[in-house]
Design a protein around this motif. Structure first.
Motif, mmCIF file in Angstrom:
data_model
loop_
_atom_site.group_PDB
_atom_site.id
_atom_site.type_symbol
_atom_site.label_atom_id
_atom_site.label_comp_id
_atom_site.label_asym_id
_atom_site.label_seq_id
_atom_site.Cartn_x
_atom_site.Cartn_y
_atom_site.Cartn_z
ATOM 1 N N ALA A 29 43.793 42.749 17.042
ATOM 2 C CA ALA A 29 44.945 42.757 17.948
ATOM 3 C C ALA A 29 44.470 42.466 19.362
ATOM 4 O O ALA A 29 43.431 42.968 19.799
ATOM 5 C CB ALA A 29 45.650 44.109 17.909
ATOM 6 N N THR A 30 45.223 41.642 20.064
ATOM 7 C CA THR A 30 44.965 41.325 21.466
ATOM 8 C C THR A 30 46.223 41.648 22.257
ATOM 9 O O THR A 30 47.334 41.363 21.795
ATOM 10 C CB THR A 30 44.591 39.842 21.642
ATOM 11 N N VAL A 31 46.060 42.233 23.445
ATOM 12 C CA VAL A 31 47.209 42.634 24.258
ATOM 13 C C VAL A 31 47.130 41.983 25.626
ATOM 14 O O VAL A 31 46.124 42.116 26.334
ATOM 15 C CB VAL A 31 47.279 44.169 24.406
ATOM 16 N N VAL A 32 48.197 41.286 25.994
ATOM 17 C CA VAL A 32 48.313 40.686 27.317
ATOM 18 C C VAL A 32 49.061 41.670 28.205
ATOM 19 O O VAL A 32 50.261 41.886 28.033
ATOM 20 C CB VAL A 32 49.057 39.340 27.262
ATOM 21 N N LEU A 33 48.335 42.279 29.130
ATOM 22 C CA LEU A 33 48.959 43.183 30.093
ATOM 23 C C LEU A 33 49.550 42.360 31.225
ATOM 24 O O LEU A 33 48.869 41.494 31.790
ATOM 25 C CB LEU A 33 47.917 44.154 30.655
ATOM 26 N N LEU A 34 50.796 42.635 31.561
ATOM 27 C CA LEU A 34 51.490 41.873 32.594
ATOM 28 C C LEU A 34 51.992 42.792 33.707
ATOM 29 O O LEU A 34 52.264 43.969 33.478
ATOM 30 C CB LEU A 34 52.688 41.125 31.996
ATOM 31 N N ARG A 35 52.102 42.221 34.888
ATOM 32 C CA ARG A 35 52.761 42.896 36.005
ATOM 33 C C ARG A 35 53.388 41.827 36.879
ATOM 34 O O ARG A 35 52.966 40.659 36.862
ATOM 35 C CB ARG A 35 51.766 43.729 36.822
ATOM 36 N N ASP A 36 54.404 42.194 37.621
ATOM 37 C CA ASP A 36 55.038 41.256 38.551
ATOM 38 C C ASP A 36 54.264 41.239 39.861
ATOM 39 O O ASP A 36 53.997 42.294 40.458
ATOM 40 C CB ASP A 36 56.490 41.651 38.812
ATOM 41 N N GLY A 37 53.874 40.055 40.300
ATOM 42 C CA GLY A 37 53.180 39.876 41.574
ATOM 43 C C GLY A 37 54.059 39.175 42.582
ATOM 44 O O GLY A 37 55.218 38.841 42.298
ATOM 45 N N PRO A 38 53.533 38.907 43.766
ATOM 46 C CA PRO A 38 54.329 38.269 44.828
ATOM 47 C C PRO A 38 54.867 36.890 44.450
ATOM 48 O O PRO A 38 55.923 36.487 44.927
ATOM 49 C CB PRO A 38 53.343 38.178 45.999
ATOM 50 N N THR A 39 54.140 36.169 43.589
ATOM 51 C CA THR A 39 54.550 34.807 43.239
ATOM 52 C C THR A 39 54.949 34.661 41.777
ATOM 53 O O THR A 39 55.155 33.551 41.308
ATOM 54 C CB THR A 39 53.422 33.813 43.564
ATOM 55 N N GLY A 40 55.052 35.776 41.068
ATOM 56 C CA GLY A 40 55.431 35.695 39.658
ATOM 57 C C GLY A 40 54.581 36.624 38.815
ATOM 58 O O GLY A 40 53.792 37.424 39.337
ATOM 59 N N PRO A 41 54.726 36.542 37.499
ATOM 60 C CA PRO A 41 53.977 37.442 36.628
ATOM 61 C C PRO A 41 52.475 37.207 36.721
ATOM 62 O O PRO A 41 52.019 36.072 36.893
ATOM 63 C CB PRO A 41 54.510 37.117 35.227
ATOM 64 N N GLU A 42 51.711 38.284 36.608
ATOM 65 C CA GLU A 42 50.254 38.218 36.607
ATOM 66 C C GLU A 42 49.741 38.842 35.315
ATOM 67 O O GLU A 42 50.332 39.788 34.793
ATOM 68 C CB GLU A 42 49.678 38.977 37.803
ATOM 69 N N ALA A 43 48.640 38.305 34.802
ATOM 70 C CA ALA A 43 48.030 38.799 33.569
ATOM 71 C C ALA A 43 46.673 39.416 33.881
ATOM 72 O O ALA A 43 45.951 38.954 34.776
ATOM 73 C CB ALA A 43 47.865 37.664 32.560
ATOM 74 N N PHE A 44 46.325 40.453 33.138
ATOM 75 C CA PHE A 44 45.040 41.130 33.301
ATOM 76 C C PHE A 44 44.018 40.421 32.422
ATOM 77 O O PHE A 44 44.178 40.336 31.203
ATOM 78 C CB PHE A 44 45.172 42.597 32.893
ATOM 79 N N LEU A 45 42.950 39.921 33.045
ATOM 80 C CA LEU A 45 41.936 39.135 32.352
ATOM 81 C C LEU A 45 40.571 39.795 32.482
ATOM 82 O O LEU A 45 40.271 40.446 33.498
ATOM 83 C CB LEU A 45 41.875 37.716 32.921
ATOM 84 N N GLN A 46 39.743 39.609 31.478
ATOM 85 C CA GLN A 46 38.384 40.141 31.492
ATOM 86 C C GLN A 46 37.397 39.031 31.135
ATOM 87 O O GLN A 46 37.631 38.277 30.187
ATOM 88 C CB GLN A 46 38.242 41.279 30.476
ATOM 89 N N ARG A 47 36.325 38.925 31.915
ATOM 90 C CA ARG A 47 35.246 38.001 31.555
ATOM 91 C C ARG A 47 34.258 38.765 30.696
ATOM 92 O O ARG A 47 33.639 39.720 31.147
ATOM 93 C CB ARG A 47 34.565 37.423 32.791
ATOM 94 N N ARG A 48 34.143 38.347 29.461
ATOM 95 C CA ARG A 48 33.315 39.062 28.499
ATOM 96 C C ARG A 48 31.833 38.937 28.845
ATOM 97 O O ARG A 48 31.388 37.919 29.388
ATOM 98 C CB ARG A 48 33.578 38.535 27.085
ATOM 99 N N VAL A 49 31.087 39.963 28.526
ATOM 100 C CA VAL A 49 29.655 39.989 28.798
ATOM 101 C C VAL A 49 28.976 38.860 28.031
ATOM 102 O O VAL A 49 29.257 38.633 26.840
ATOM 103 C CB VAL A 49 29.068 41.351 28.379
ATOM 104 N N ARG A 50 28.105 38.129 28.702
ATOM 105 C CA ARG A 50 27.353 37.079 28.020
ATOM 106 C C ARG A 50 26.437 37.702 26.968
ATOM 107 O O ARG A 50 25.907 38.774 27.146
ATOM 108 C CB ARG A 50 26.515 36.286 29.023
ATOM 109 N N GLY A 51 26.268 36.990 25.886
ATOM 110 C CA GLY A 51 25.417 37.496 24.826
ATOM 111 C C GLY A 51 26.163 38.277 23.773
ATOM 112 O O GLY A 51 25.568 38.664 22.754
ATOM 113 N N MET A 52 27.471 38.526 23.986
ATOM 114 C CA MET A 52 28.236 39.198 22.946
ATOM 115 C C MET A 52 28.358 38.288 21.734
ATOM 116 O O MET A 52 28.427 37.064 21.870
ATOM 117 C CB MET A 52 29.622 39.575 23.477
ATOM 118 N N PRO A 53 28.376 38.867 20.525
ATOM 119 C CA PRO A 53 28.408 38.042 19.321
ATOM 120 C C PRO A 53 29.602 37.098 19.250
ATOM 121 O O PRO A 53 29.495 36.018 18.669
ATOM 122 C CB PRO A 53 28.449 39.074 18.182
ATOM 123 N N PHE A 54 30.742 37.513 19.835
ATOM 124 C CA PHE A 54 31.936 36.668 19.760
ATOM 125 C C PHE A 54 32.457 36.396 21.170
ATOM 126 O O PHE A 54 32.723 37.326 21.923
ATOM 127 C CB PHE A 54 33.029 37.338 18.915
#
Length: 273
Positions: A29-54
């Motif tokens: 399961a993947t969840v897109v967290l959203l919030r309203d920002g000054p210019t429209g909806p914003e999504a919460f993003l994560q840069r995954r650690v390098r070297g992770m298997p996937f």
């Protein structure tokens, strides 16, 4: 939707030898967290650690694989029943329950956002008091059902909206059958980057996240790129949450073209047939 020519996969991400027969995908399961920002909806993003298997080093949404204990039927539940989710997600009732629970658990583990409350119409505002439980969930010392029971919390399935279903291409050694959900961060809560799986986390409008990708500032896998492109069509979070969507299983193919690995999406089903 066609993927842009520039969206290629790093050579190191593609195995030198394919598995025959293909690996059975693990439910996730993947969840897109959203919030309203000054210019429209914003999504919460994560840069995954390098070297992770996937998907190491790639920018993605919070999420992960289903834990067998996510199927526990003892969870106090508010919202559409598992039978409803089974119809929407195209799976059995037990798996549907597990996917919704995995979505709630992974969102809490990876972003500190907890979709649960002390009653069916309540959502917790202070999640820091559950820090010990958050660490225990990550280490698998505790199940989501056990955590909710011990604190008298109700899982708020009604706060999740199904968005899409992506399956890792057959040639990959690690495969996932992932249901994507969207939700908004409950009032009083804050998404954070306190997870060992992310090197950084931040909020971006879908347009800015795609612009970052075009400028080479982040790496996006096709499901993330497509989801951001779809979210960019909405003026606010409410519009995205109201979107009427069919949850079709998307199984891309990976091909070698012009010296690069590219992802080819299947043709959409004919809705009139």
């Amino acid at each position: 939707m066609r993927l842009p020519e520039e969206l290629t996969l790093p050579d190191g991400m593609i195995p030198e030898e394919t598995t025959d027969p293909p690996v059975t995908p693990r439910d996730a399961a993947t969840v897109v967290l959203l919030r309203d920002g000054p210019t429209g909806p914003e999504a919460f993003l994560q840069r995954r650690v390098r070297g992770m298997p996937f998907a190491g080093g790639m920018t993605a949404f919070p999420g992960g694989g289903v834990d067998p204990r996510d199927e526990e039927a003892s969870i106090a539940w508010n919202g559409p029943e598992p039978e409803h989710w089974a119809r929407r997600l195209g799976c059995g009732t037990d798996l549907a329950r597990a996917l919704v629970c995995a979505a709630v658990r992974e969102t809490f583990e990876e972003a500190g956002v907890l979709l649960a409350g002390e009653s069916p119409d309540h959502v917790v505002t202070d999640t820091e008091r559950y820090d010990a439980e958050r660490h225990a969930l990550v280490s698998k010392e505790l199940s989501l059902a056990g955590m909710l029971r011990s604190h008298g919390l109700v899982l708020r399935a009604d706060l999740l909206v199904p968005w899409s279903n992506w399956v890792t291409p057959e040639m990959e050694p690690r495969r996932y059958d992932t249901r994507f959900f969207v939700t908004t961060v409950p009032e009083g809560q804050r998404a954070d980057a306190r997870t060992g799986e992310a090197a950084e986390a931040y909020w971006r409008t879908p347009e800015d996240a795609l612009a970052d990708w075009r400028a080479g500032h982040n790496g996006l896998l096709p499901p993330t790129w497509v989801t951001l492109s779809e979210l960019a069509e909405h003026e606010d979070v409410a519009g995205a949450l109201r979107a009427e969507r069919s949850i079709d299983k998307v199984v891309p193919k990976i091909v070698r073209q012009d010296g690069a690995w590219r992802v080819v999406l299947p043709e959409p089903p004919d809705r009139e047939s």
